[in-house]
Design an enzyme around this catalytic site. Structure first.
Site, mmCIF file in Angstrom:
data_model
loop_
_atom_site.group_PDB
_atom_site.id
_atom_site.type_symbol
_atom_site.label_atom_id
_atom_site.label_comp_id
_atom_site.label_asym_id
_atom_site.label_seq_id
_atom_site.Cartn_x
_atom_site.Cartn_y
_atom_site.Cartn_z
ATOM 1 N N LYS A 23 0.821 -1.214 0.000
ATOM 2 C CA LYS A 23 0.000 0.000 0.000
ATOM 3 C C LYS A 23 0.855 1.265 0.000
ATOM 4 C CE LYS A 23 -4.131 -2.018 2.095
ATOM 5 N NZ LYS A 23 -4.673 -2.467 0.826
ATOM 6 N N GLY A 46 -11.443 -1.083 -0.919
ATOM 7 C CA GLY A 46 -11.757 -0.173 0.172
ATOM 8 C C GLY A 46 -10.619 0.525 0.878
ATOM 9 N N THR A 47 -9.728 -0.225 1.496
ATOM 10 C CA THR A 47 -8.654 0.392 2.269
ATOM 11 C C THR A 47 -7.724 1.181 1.358
ATOM 12 O OG1 THR A 47 -8.769 -1.500 3.767
ATOM 13 C CG2 THR A 47 -6.863 -0.059 3.987
ATOM 14 N N ASP A 71 -12.026 -7.333 -4.429
ATOM 15 C CA ASP A 71 -11.353 -7.854 -5.629
ATOM 16 C C ASP A 71 -12.385 -8.398 -6.611
ATOM 17 O OD1 ASP A 71 -8.818 -7.302 -4.561
ATOM 18 O OD2 ASP A 71 -8.651 -9.291 -3.659
#
EC number: 4.2.3.3
Length: 152
Positions: A23, A46-47, A71
């Site tokens: 990330k 989302g994250t 996904d």
């Protein structure tokens, strides 16, 4: 499989996904290419999407978190011809509970012939291509022809 042509618009629909250990890299990449990305429509799990939106100010349509079905949501959009580019920084050294979803997502991106970046170098190559900011025709499966053949 019979093929048909799908036209990608100048403003692409780009899916952004990153595994936990990746990330930070995708966020840094998004910041680096913010001026390019703001010209396109961004989708993300989302994250990842919330991090990018909060840190860059880019508008992102967020799906569920990857392990919660995000996904698969992105995969569905790919199958519907609604995603043009997949930027997916995945961690090849760590397995995740939703590995089957990851494999399915990459398979769908291949079936529907969209560009896929899985690391910084390939993502940079995609956004630096002249095609990134142009209307582009791609060959995709002709699903109606496929369905008609299956129903005979």
């Amino acid at each position: 499989m019979e093929l048909t042509t799908r036209t990608m618009a100048t403003a692409k629909n780009i899916a952004l996904i990153a595994h936990d250990h990746c990330k930070t890299s995708l966020l840094a990449w998004s910041k680096k290419h913010k001026s390019l990305l703001k010209k396109h429509h961004l989708y993300a799990t989302g994250t990842t999407g919330n991090l990018i939106q909060n840190e860059t100010g880019l508008s992102v349509t967020n799906m569920l978190s990857g392990p919660m079905g995000g996904d698969q949501q992105i995969g569905s959009l790919i199958s519907e011809g609604k995603i043009d580019v997949l930027i997916f920084f995945w961690d090849p050294l760590n397995s995740v509970p939703h590995d089957p979803d990851v494999k399915a997502l990459l398979r769908l991106a291949t079936v529907w012939n969209i560009p896929v970046a899985t690391n910084l170098a390939s993502a940079d190559f995609i956004v630096s291509s002249p095609l990134f900011s142009e209307s582009v025709d791609i060959q995709v499966p002709d699903y109606q022809h496929y369905l008609n053949g299956r129903l005979k």
